[in-house]
Enzyme design. Structure first.
Site, PDB file in Angstrom:
ATOM      1  N   LYS A  42      43.438  43.715  45.739  1.00 30.48           N
ATOM      2  CA  LYS A  42      42.505  42.832  45.048  1.00 30.48           C
ATOM      3  C   LYS A  42      43.281  41.618  44.589  1.00 30.48           C
ATOM      4  CE  LYS A  42      39.278  42.668  41.217  1.00 30.48           C
ATOM      5  NZ  LYS A  42      38.601  43.454  40.179  1.00 30.48           N
ATOM      6  N   LYS A  52      39.641  42.728  48.845  1.00 34.54           N
ATOM      7  CA  LYS A  52      38.736  41.888  48.066  1.00 34.54           C
ATOM      8  C   LYS A  52      39.435  40.640  47.601  1.00 34.54           C
ATOM      9  CE  LYS A  52      36.313  42.171  43.723  1.00 34.54           C
ATOM     10  NZ  LYS A  52      36.105  42.960  42.547  1.00 34.54           N
TER      11      LYS A  52
HETATM   12  C1  PBG Z   1      36.285  43.610  37.719  1.00 37.17           C
HETATM   13  C2  PBG Z   1      35.577  43.271  38.961  1.00 37.17           C
HETATM   14  C3  PBG Z   1      35.444  41.967  39.450  1.00 37.17           C
HETATM   15  C4  PBG Z   1      34.644  42.050  40.589  1.00 37.17           C
HETATM   16  C5  PBG Z   1      34.320  43.406  40.790  1.00 37.17           C
HETATM   17  N1  PBG Z   1      34.922  44.159  39.767  1.00 37.17           N
HETATM   18  C6  PBG Z   1      35.880  40.652  38.910  1.00 37.17           C
HETATM   19  C7  PBG Z   1      37.229  40.435  38.368  1.00 37.17           C
HETATM   20  O1  PBG Z   1      38.198  41.103  38.739  1.00 37.17           O
HETATM   21  O2  PBG Z   1      37.330  39.560  37.528  1.00 37.17           O
HETATM   22  C8  PBG Z   1      34.263  40.853  41.387  1.00 37.17           C
HETATM   23  C9  PBG Z   1      33.121  40.983  42.279  1.00 37.17           C
HETATM   24  C10 PBG Z   1      32.547  39.709  42.752  1.00 37.17           C
HETATM   25  O3  PBG Z   1      33.043  38.590  42.480  1.00 37.17           O
HETATM   26  O4  PBG Z   1      31.522  39.805  43.432  1.00 37.17           O
HETATM   27  N2  PBG Z   1      36.979  44.753  37.586  1.00 37.17           N
END
Ligand code: PBG
Length: 328
Positions: free
Chosen positions: A201, A255
């Site tokens: 991520k 992601k």
């Molecule tokens: C947070 C989380 C995020 C997303 C999914 N879970 C955002 C972040 O890490 O700030 C992002 C999903 C998206 O942008 O569609 N744990």
């Protein structure tokens, strides 16, 4: 790769000349079985609230999620992912609300598993929807304390699994959390619960609309670069994947999606584990607004999703899941 033959013997346009031929020679396709739909839930009754930064996406009060779940059922989308919009008065420094068995996520899991037993439910393990500072973990002198955070995440994961969540998805990027969560689930007789690790991520600029959707955007005082990955790196991604597989991840996620197709392809080729891609909120809104403004065509949705299949993703989490399921 050796290319045999040459022009004029070879004319590659011959396999593009008609729709039926293009269909016959397609190397990839998208199927509803490839889709996961994220759903935002909120408190209250009778609420279906538009999210400004994500046109066409809504927050539902639990008494209204049947509206979207009926569509999920109708189009046979295999799984939904639940995200809560926690009211401010329930947020604190430690994300305590994440451990409340009557929080929005727990209530949603129970509701869905009771009325829609055939739809898979996946839940995020991370504290950001519940903290006053908007970070995924416990803050200690303006730093996220890895091991203290894991202690809470394990409890959050266990609670979600006990409530009936099928797929536990840690999205927090703490080191070592997959192993501890796996052990705890097993000790508690939950050995069939799947772990989908957000293993790769990135600290991405494409999460903005999501943070708005869960109400953490304005709260965030500094970025998440000390725990989410540096977008300049790929070796680091493979180390993350290797560790999470060893710790017990069943599926791994990359992601955001589109900017990281190289990572998906490489994981698929080297690790032989199901890889899911998350087409995140910023990617969604870019395409959606482009279409709304008439700058790009609706087909760009399919094009973006097929690219994940080409790269090797088994499934895609996408806010377009319903739109595209209707078409295919
Ligand atoms: C947070 C989380 C995020 C997303 C999914 N879970 C955002 C972040 O890490 O700030 C992002 C999903 C998206 O942008 O569609 N744990």
């Amino acid at each position: 790769m050796k290319i045999l033959g040459k022009y004029p013997n070879i004319r590659l346009r011959r396999i593009r000349n008609s729709d039926w031929m293009r269909r016959l020679t397609s190397e990839n396709s998208l199927n509803v079985n490839d889709l996961i739909l994220p759903i935002f839930v909120r408190e209250g009754k009778n609420k279906i609230e538009p999210i400004k930064s994500m046109p066409g996406v809504f927050r539902y009060s639990i008494d209204k999620i049947n509206i979207i779940l009926n569509k999920v059922k109708k189009y046979k989308i295999p799984m939904v992912a639940i995200f809560p919009y926690t009211p401010n008065n329930k947020k604190d420094k430690f994300g305590t609300e994440s451990l409340n068995e009557n929080n929005l996520v727990c209530k949603s899991i129970r509701y869905i598993k009771k009325r829609y037993p055939k739809i898979g439910v996946m839940t995020d393990v991370a504290l950001d929807p519940y903290t006053t500072h908007g970070h995924d973990g416990i803050l200690n002198n303006n730093k996220i304390d890895n091991d203290k955070t894991i202690n809470v995440l394990v409890k959050q994961a266990l609670l979600q699994a006990k409530m009936g969540s099928d797929v536990i998805a840690p999205s927090d990027m703490m080191d070592g959390r997959i192993g501890v969560i796996r052990k705890t689930l097993d000790k508690n007789g939950l050995k069939d619960i799947c772990i989908l690790s957000y293993a790769v991520k990135y600290a991405s600029n494409f999460y903005g609309p999501f943070r708005d959707a869960v109400g953490s955007k304005k709260k965030l005082k500094f970025d998440k670069k000390t725990y989410q990955m540096n977008y300049r790196n790929s070796n680091e991604a493979f180390r993350e994947i290797g560790l999470d597989i060893k710790e017990g991840a069943d599926i791994v996620m990359v992601k955001p999606g589109l900017p990281y197709l190289d990572i998906i392809k490489n994981i698929k080729e080297n690790f032989r584990i199901p890889v899911f891609a998350y087409q995140v909120s910023g990617e969604y809104s870019l395409i959606k607004i482009g279409i709304k403004m008439g700058y790009i065509n609706e087909d760009s949705i399919l094009e973006s999703l097929i690219s994940f299949k080409r790269a090797g993703a088994s499934a895609i989490i996408t806010y377009f899941a319903l739109d595209i399921a209707k078409k295919i």
